[in-house]
Design a protein around this motif. Sequence first.
Motif, mmCIF file in Angstrom:
data_model
loop_
_atom_site.group_PDB
_atom_site.id
_atom_site.type_symbol
_atom_site.label_atom_id
_atom_site.label_comp_id
_atom_site.label_asym_id
_atom_site.label_seq_id
_atom_site.Cartn_x
_atom_site.Cartn_y
_atom_site.Cartn_z
ATOM 1 N N LEU A 6 0.838 -1.198 0.000
ATOM 2 C CA LEU A 6 0.000 0.000 0.000
ATOM 3 C C LEU A 6 0.872 1.246 0.000
ATOM 4 O O LEU A 6 1.921 1.297 0.654
ATOM 5 N N THR A 7 0.448 2.248 -0.739
ATOM 6 C CA THR A 7 1.091 3.559 -0.656
ATOM 7 C C THR A 7 0.570 4.263 0.597
ATOM 8 O O THR A 7 -0.316 3.758 1.301
ATOM 9 N N ALA A 8 1.075 5.450 0.862
ATOM 10 C CA ALA A 8 0.603 6.227 2.009
ATOM 11 C C ALA A 8 -0.892 6.517 1.873
ATOM 12 O O ALA A 8 -1.652 6.437 2.854
ATOM 13 N N ALA A 9 -1.344 6.819 0.643
ATOM 14 C CA ALA A 9 -2.765 7.072 0.412
ATOM 15 C C ALA A 9 -3.579 5.795 0.642
ATOM 16 O O ALA A 9 -4.675 5.830 1.213
ATOM 17 N N GLY A 10 -3.043 4.642 0.194
ATOM 18 C CA GLY A 10 -3.732 3.372 0.390
ATOM 19 C C GLY A 10 -3.847 3.018 1.864
ATOM 20 O O GLY A 10 -4.892 2.536 2.320
ATOM 21 N N GLU A 11 -2.781 3.247 2.632
ATOM 22 C CA GLU A 11 -2.804 2.969 4.067
ATOM 23 C C GLU A 11 -3.808 3.866 4.787
ATOM 24 O O GLU A 11 -4.398 3.474 5.801
ATOM 25 N N LEU A 12 -3.998 5.069 4.287
ATOM 26 C CA LEU A 12 -4.972 5.984 4.873
ATOM 27 C C LEU A 12 -6.404 5.531 4.579
ATOM 28 O O LEU A 12 -7.290 5.596 5.435
ATOM 29 N N LEU A 13 -6.621 5.032 3.363
ATOM 30 C CA LEU A 13 -7.967 4.664 2.943
ATOM 31 C C LEU A 13 -8.393 3.286 3.452
ATOM 32 O O LEU A 13 -9.569 3.077 3.804
ATOM 33 N N PHE A 14 -7.457 2.337 3.513
ATOM 34 C CA PHE A 14 -7.812 0.948 3.792
ATOM 35 C C PHE A 14 -8.585 0.751 5.095
ATOM 36 O O PHE A 14 -9.666 0.131 5.094
ATOM 37 N N PRO A 15 -8.114 1.260 6.269
ATOM 38 C CA PRO A 15 -8.866 0.983 7.501
ATOM 39 C C PRO A 15 -10.271 1.569 7.491
ATOM 40 O O PRO A 15 -11.188 1.010 8.090
ATOM 41 N N VAL A 16 -10.449 2.692 6.782
ATOM 42 C CA VAL A 16 -11.775 3.308 6.712
ATOM 43 C C VAL A 16 -12.726 2.427 5.906
ATOM 44 O O VAL A 16 -13.867 2.169 6.313
ATOM 45 N N VAL A 17 -12.249 1.930 4.757
ATOM 46 C CA VAL A 17 -13.086 1.067 3.924
ATOM 47 C C VAL A 17 -13.356 -0.266 4.631
ATOM 48 O O VAL A 17 -14.494 -0.756 4.668
ATOM 49 N N ASP B 52 -13.330 -0.968 7.914
ATOM 50 C CA ASP B 52 -14.247 -0.801 9.040
ATOM 51 C C ASP B 52 -15.650 -0.482 8.558
ATOM 52 O O ASP B 52 -16.644 -0.865 9.195
ATOM 53 N N GLY B 53 -15.738 0.219 7.427
ATOM 54 C CA GLY B 53 -17.056 0.513 6.872
ATOM 55 C C GLY B 53 -17.783 -0.749 6.459
ATOM 56 O O GLY B 53 -18.970 -0.922 6.746
ATOM 57 N N PHE B 54 -17.063 -1.672 5.813
ATOM 58 C CA PHE B 54 -17.679 -2.938 5.414
ATOM 59 C C PHE B 54 -18.092 -3.764 6.629
ATOM 60 O O PHE B 54 -19.148 -4.408 6.634
ATOM 61 N N LEU B 55 -17.256 -3.752 7.685
ATOM 62 C CA LEU B 55 -17.606 -4.482 8.896
ATOM 63 C C LEU B 55 -18.859 -3.895 9.541
ATOM 64 O O LEU B 55 -19.731 -4.627 10.028
ATOM 65 N N THR B 56 -18.960 -2.569 9.527
ATOM 66 C CA THR B 56 -20.150 -1.918 10.071
ATOM 67 C C THR B 56 -21.385 -2.288 9.270
ATOM 68 O O THR B 56 -22.444 -2.607 9.827
ATOM 69 N N PHE B 57 -21.255 -2.260 7.922
ATOM 70 C CA PHE B 57 -22.373 -2.666 7.072
ATOM 71 C C PHE B 57 -22.808 -4.093 7.398
ATOM 72 O O PHE B 57 -24.002 -4.391 7.513
ATOM 73 N N ALA B 58 -21.813 -4.985 7.524
ATOM 74 C CA ALA B 58 -22.116 -6.400 7.770
ATOM 75 C C ALA B 58 -22.846 -6.583 9.092
ATOM 76 O O ALA B 58 -23.814 -7.353 9.186
ATOM 77 N N ASN B 59 -22.392 -5.863 10.136
ATOM 78 C CA ASN B 59 -23.021 -6.000 11.448
ATOM 79 C C ASN B 59 -24.452 -5.485 11.442
ATOM 80 O O ASN B 59 -25.357 -6.105 12.015
ATOM 81 N N ILE B 60 -24.662 -4.346 10.798
ATOM 82 C CA ILE B 60 -26.012 -3.780 10.751
ATOM 83 C C ILE B 60 -26.936 -4.662 9.921
ATOM 84 O O ILE B 60 -28.085 -4.920 10.297
ATOM 85 N N LEU B 61 -26.429 -5.153 8.792
ATOM 86 C CA LEU B 61 -27.247 -6.024 7.962
ATOM 87 C C LEU B 61 -27.607 -7.305 8.691
ATOM 88 O O LEU B 61 -28.707 -7.835 8.539
ATOM 89 N N GLU B 62 -26.655 -7.808 9.517
ATOM 90 C CA GLU B 62 -26.932 -9.011 10.289
ATOM 91 C C GLU B 62 -28.047 -8.764 11.295
ATOM 92 O O GLU B 62 -28.926 -9.608 11.504
ATOM 93 N N LYS B 63 -28.041 -7.581 11.912
ATOM 94 C CA LYS B 63 -29.104 -7.263 12.869
ATOM 95 C C LYS B 63 -30.448 -7.150 12.156
ATOM 96 O O LYS B 63 -31.490 -7.523 12.700
#
Length: 312
Positions: free
Chosen positions: A61-72, A74-85
């Motif tokens: 990952l570049t510096a930009a990729g490292e900045l974007l990756f945790p946000v994306v 965690d966003g998918f994990l949040t989507f998955a948890n809400i959809l599961e509920k």
Amino acid sequence: MHQLPPLTELRAFEAAARHLSFKKAAAELLVTPTAISHQVKLLELHCGRDLFRRRPRPLKLTAAGELLFPVVRDGFLTFANILEKVRATAVGARLRITATNAFAARWLVPRLPKWREAHPRLKLDILGTDVVLDLAAGEADIAIRYARRPPAASTFIELARDTFRVVANPKLIGSGSKLLSPAELANFPLIEIEWPSGDRDAPTWQRWQAKARQRFKRVPDLARLPNLAFREELHAIEAAISGQGIAICSDVLVAPELASGALVEVSKLTLAGYGFYLMYLPTHPRVGSIEAFSEWARSMSRQPIIEPPGAD
């Protein structure tokens, strides 16, 4: 509204960043590595920055990729948890729960009406078995393990910890239901439950006898006296309840009978028990439903004793 890139581009980027491999990301998303590369390139055009350093290998990952990756991610994990509920409330949603036969029958099943009241749409499949099912292999969603110590892996909650008590139907020992000395116990039929041979701390008559000899002068060889032996703990409990003999039982499993007087404790000498651990994988795709059951089970462990199975 902010302009967002297509979801396919974000999914391709998240998988590639997590694996640091276009090939592994492609296998996970069931597309070709070329498709992953194309979607990542489109996302880079949207961002105006390279997200991966492709040369020299391995992929980084570049510096930009490292900045974007945790946000994306965690966003998918949040989507998955809400959809599961959301899915947890859907008709037909089910959770598979494995527990020992004894715990399933004596603790879990009597409380299921309260589960249905609280979560009428989330159905349960109860897998009563003394075989350890593999959560990682998908054989069950939740396991309630019975063990001396907490499990080393997975997320767990200790629902209860038992103590083994010497109990009998008061009709067997006569009026008054007094405490019995070790010598007096030898005058009654004794019930033994088979435990794994490798468990040196198993609550057997032999272990109880050894502990009794540290406190009493006269202790007969109770380990040789049992009239009935059962491989299945449930059968031994039922034999004790029906007055067929004196048994060493888990106070968690016979709590309703101890509370009602159907069983009485005939010795103050007890043996340490085990913990009932509710376990699940934190990465399970239905973690929202699992946590709902976990919270319910924990609340049930703090509530008053449920009537015994088959009670009027």
